[in-house]
Design an enzyme around this catalytic site. Structure first.
Site, PDB file in Angstrom:
ATOM      1  N   ARG A 184      -0.964  -9.305  13.237  1.00 27.06           N
ATOM      2  CA  ARG A 184      -1.116  -8.010  12.702  1.00 27.06           C
ATOM      3  C   ARG A 184      -2.420  -8.565  11.281  1.00 27.06           C
ATOM      4  O   ARG A 184      -3.307  -7.863  11.223  1.00 27.06           O
ATOM      5  CB  ARG A 184      -0.542  -7.194  12.375  1.00 27.06           C
ATOM      6  CG  ARG A 184       0.504  -5.983  12.829  1.00 27.06           C
ATOM      7  CD  ARG A 184       1.578  -5.751  12.525  1.00 27.06           C
ATOM      8  NE  ARG A 184       1.532  -4.425  11.578  1.00 27.06           N
ATOM      9  CZ  ARG A 184       2.577  -4.546  10.595  1.00 27.06           C
ATOM     10  NH1 ARG A 184       3.864  -5.457  10.834  1.00 27.06           N
ATOM     11  NH2 ARG A 184       2.366  -3.763  10.067  1.00 27.06           N
ATOM     12  N   ARG A 218      11.250  -7.114   4.922  1.00 26.27           N
ATOM     13  CA  ARG A 218      10.895  -6.083   4.799  1.00 26.27           C
ATOM     14  C   ARG A 218      12.114  -5.074   5.878  1.00 26.27           C
ATOM     15  O   ARG A 218      11.952  -4.853   7.220  1.00 26.27           O
ATOM     16  CB  ARG A 218       9.612  -5.903   5.336  1.00 26.27           C
ATOM     17  CG  ARG A 218       9.093  -3.801   4.961  1.00 26.27           C
ATOM     18  CD  ARG A 218       7.419  -3.365   4.823  1.00 26.27           C
ATOM     19  NE  ARG A 218       7.268  -3.626   5.867  1.00 26.27           N
ATOM     20  CZ  ARG A 218       5.606  -3.307   5.693  1.00 26.27           C
ATOM     21  NH1 ARG A 218       5.327  -2.805   4.853  1.00 26.27           N
ATOM     22  NH2 ARG A 218       4.860  -3.069   6.576  1.00 26.27           N
ATOM     23  N   ARG A 258      10.868  -2.758  11.345  1.00 28.82           N
ATOM     24  CA  ARG A 258      10.579  -2.395  11.626  1.00 28.82           C
ATOM     25  C   ARG A 258      10.270  -2.748  12.952  1.00 28.82           C
ATOM     26  O   ARG A 258       9.667  -4.300  12.730  1.00 28.82           O
ATOM     27  CB  ARG A 258       9.463  -1.909  11.182  1.00 28.82           C
ATOM     28  CG  ARG A 258       8.868  -0.454  10.428  1.00 28.82           C
ATOM     29  CD  ARG A 258       7.709  -0.423   9.929  1.00 28.82           C
ATOM     30  NE  ARG A 258       5.889  -1.062  10.354  1.00 28.82           N
ATOM     31  CZ  ARG A 258       5.297  -0.815   9.581  1.00 28.82           C
ATOM     32  NH1 ARG A 258       5.006   0.421   8.703  1.00 28.82           N
ATOM     33  NH2 ARG A 258       4.112  -1.121   9.887  1.00 28.82           N
ATOM     34  N   ARG A 283      -9.463   1.516   8.397  1.00 31.14           N
ATOM     35  CA  ARG A 283      -9.222   0.158   9.237  1.00 31.14           C
ATOM     36  C   ARG A 283     -10.433  -0.676   9.763  1.00 31.14           C
ATOM     37  O   ARG A 283     -10.489  -2.083  10.083  1.00 31.14           O
ATOM     38  CB  ARG A 283      -7.975   0.029   9.712  1.00 31.14           C
ATOM     39  CG  ARG A 283      -7.095  -0.240   8.983  1.00 31.14           C
ATOM     40  CD  ARG A 283      -5.458  -0.484  10.281  1.00 31.14           C
ATOM     41  NE  ARG A 283      -4.314  -0.534   9.480  1.00 31.14           N
ATOM     42  CZ  ARG A 283      -3.503  -0.421   8.996  1.00 31.14           C
ATOM     43  NH1 ARG A 283      -3.229   0.799   8.235  1.00 31.14           N
ATOM     44  NH2 ARG A 283      -2.167  -0.917   8.793  1.00 31.14           N
ATOM     45  N   LYS A 296       1.048  -1.084  -0.362  1.00 32.27           N
ATOM     46  CA  LYS A 296      -0.036  -0.121   0.429  1.00 32.27           C
ATOM     47  C   LYS A 296       0.979   1.630   0.241  1.00 32.27           C
ATOM     48  O   LYS A 296       0.546   2.198  -0.899  1.00 32.27           O
ATOM     49  CB  LYS A 296      -0.978   0.296   1.410  1.00 32.27           C
ATOM     50  CG  LYS A 296      -2.110  -0.472   1.125  1.00 32.27           C
ATOM     51  CD  LYS A 296      -2.688  -0.891   2.209  1.00 32.27           C
ATOM     52  CE  LYS A 296      -2.302  -0.520   3.493  1.00 32.27           C
ATOM     53  NZ  LYS A 296      -1.693  -2.034   4.508  1.00 32.27           N
TER      54      LYS A 296
HETATM   55  P1  AMP Z   1       0.742   0.780   8.619  1.00 27.24           P
HETATM   56  O1  AMP Z   1       1.880   1.312   8.822  1.00 27.24           O
HETATM   57  O2  AMP Z   1      -0.466   1.084   8.110  1.00 27.24           O
HETATM   58  O3  AMP Z   1       1.093  -0.786   8.933  1.00 27.24           O
HETATM   59  O4  AMP Z   1      -0.078   1.144  10.348  1.00 27.24           O
HETATM   60  C1  AMP Z   1       0.921   0.285  11.395  1.00 27.24           C
HETATM   61  C2  AMP Z   1       0.605   0.606  12.716  1.00 27.24           C
HETATM   62  O5  AMP Z   1      -0.981   1.770  12.745  1.00 27.24           O
HETATM   63  C3  AMP Z   1      -1.016  -0.057  12.444  1.00 27.24           C
HETATM   64  O6  AMP Z   1      -1.118  -1.713  13.274  1.00 27.24           O
HETATM   65  C4  AMP Z   1      -2.029   0.247  13.903  1.00 27.24           C
HETATM   66  O7  AMP Z   1      -1.043  -0.178  15.429  1.00 27.24           O
HETATM   67  C5  AMP Z   1      -1.844   1.933  13.773  1.00 27.24           C
HETATM   68  N1  AMP Z   1      -2.721   2.128  12.761  1.00 27.24           N
HETATM   69  C6  AMP Z   1      -2.612   2.815  11.379  1.00 27.24           C
HETATM   70  N2  AMP Z   1      -3.760   3.477  10.678  1.00 27.24           N
HETATM   71  C7  AMP Z   1      -4.038   2.927  11.467  1.00 27.24           C
HETATM   72  C8  AMP Z   1      -5.986   3.026  11.792  1.00 27.24           C
HETATM   73  N3  AMP Z   1      -6.540   3.931  10.721  1.00 27.24           N
HETATM   74  N4  AMP Z   1      -6.646   2.320  12.926  1.00 27.24           N
HETATM   75  C9  AMP Z   1      -5.981   1.991  13.687  1.00 27.24           C
HETATM   76  N5  AMP Z   1      -4.835   1.975  13.325  1.00 27.24           N
HETATM   77  C10 AMP Z   1      -4.385   2.016  12.962  1.00 27.24           C
END
Ligand code: AMP
Length: 202
Positions: A149, A127, A138, A88, A13
């Site tokens: 996740r 990654r 990460r 989400r 993404k």
């Molecule tokens: P990502 O980089 O999109 O994988 O997001 C990393 C982490 O940020 C996720 O595992 C959540 O803990 C938090 N996060 C990101 N976007 C959201 C969202 N829309 N709602 C809740 N938590 C989020």
């Protein structure tokens, strides 16, 4: 155009969001990136989000929705945006719909990146991010957190696919293959040609 990019962790993404947003001439807004910047900046928001992120859980809707509302109110998002990682949950999607409706707007398209789960685990475990000149993993890409996740995705986020399909907004994109192939499929679903750059007035 107002576009949402959906897809499980590891579907690409972030990479696609940057490229597609470049074609649309609109900002790519990643809630994960905003949270990570707040965690590194040790802000109050970052401190609230960190425990959830480290555990691979979602940050509570009220924190996330307020943050996105503020971001969408910035001038660069007025004419369009590409949201990466938001919504989400169904509750977030409903709140997004309500905030856009208040402004007389709505989403134009929702792209769902589809990748099989073995490939996701493979991508996430290899990654790395560049931090201060060093490639690091990460903390939420460690194998146990990755499994969690993916489970959170299946339970809380995957239902958005049906939600947006019901609104006639969903396009499912095969996200296996090269970055260029996936971009081309996504742009086609948005009615854009991969050769064209940002279009004036958008
Ligand atoms: P990502 O980089 O999109 O994988 O997001 C990393 C982490 O940020 C996720 O595992 C959540 O803990 C938090 N996060 C990101 N976007 C959201 C969202 N829309 N709602 C809740 N938590 C989020």
């Amino acid at each position: 155009m107002r576009v949402v990019l959906l897809g499980p962790p590891g579907a690409g993404k972030g990479t696609q969001a940057q490229i597609i947003a470049g074609h649309l001439g609109a900002p790519a807004i990643s809630t994960g990136d905003i949270f990570r910047a707040n965690v590194s900046g040790k802000t109050e928001l970052g401190q609230k989000a960190k425990t959830f992120m480290d555990a691979g859980d979602l940050v509570p809707d009220e924190i996330t929705v307020a943050m996105v509302k503020d971001r969408l109110a910035e001038p660069d998002a007025k004419a369009g945006f590409l949201l990466d990682g938001f919504p989400r949950t169904i509750a977030q999607a409903e709140q997004l719909r309500a905030s856009l409706a208040e402004l007389g707007n709505g989403l134009d398209r929702v792209l769902e990146l589809v990748v099989d789960e073995d490939e996701l685990v493979r991508r996430l475990s290899s990654r790395r991010m560049l931090v201060d000149g060093e490639w690091v993993q990460r903390s939420d890409d460690e194998p146990e957190t990755v499994r969690h996740r993916l489970q959170v995705y299946r339970e809380q986020t995957a239902p958005l696919s049906g939600f947006y399909d019901g609104e006639g907004l969903l396009a499912r994109i095969d996200a296996m293959g090269s970055v260029e192939e996936v971009t081309a499929r996504a742009l086609e679903a948005l009615g854009r040609s991969p050769q064209a750059g940002p279009q004036a007035g958008e």
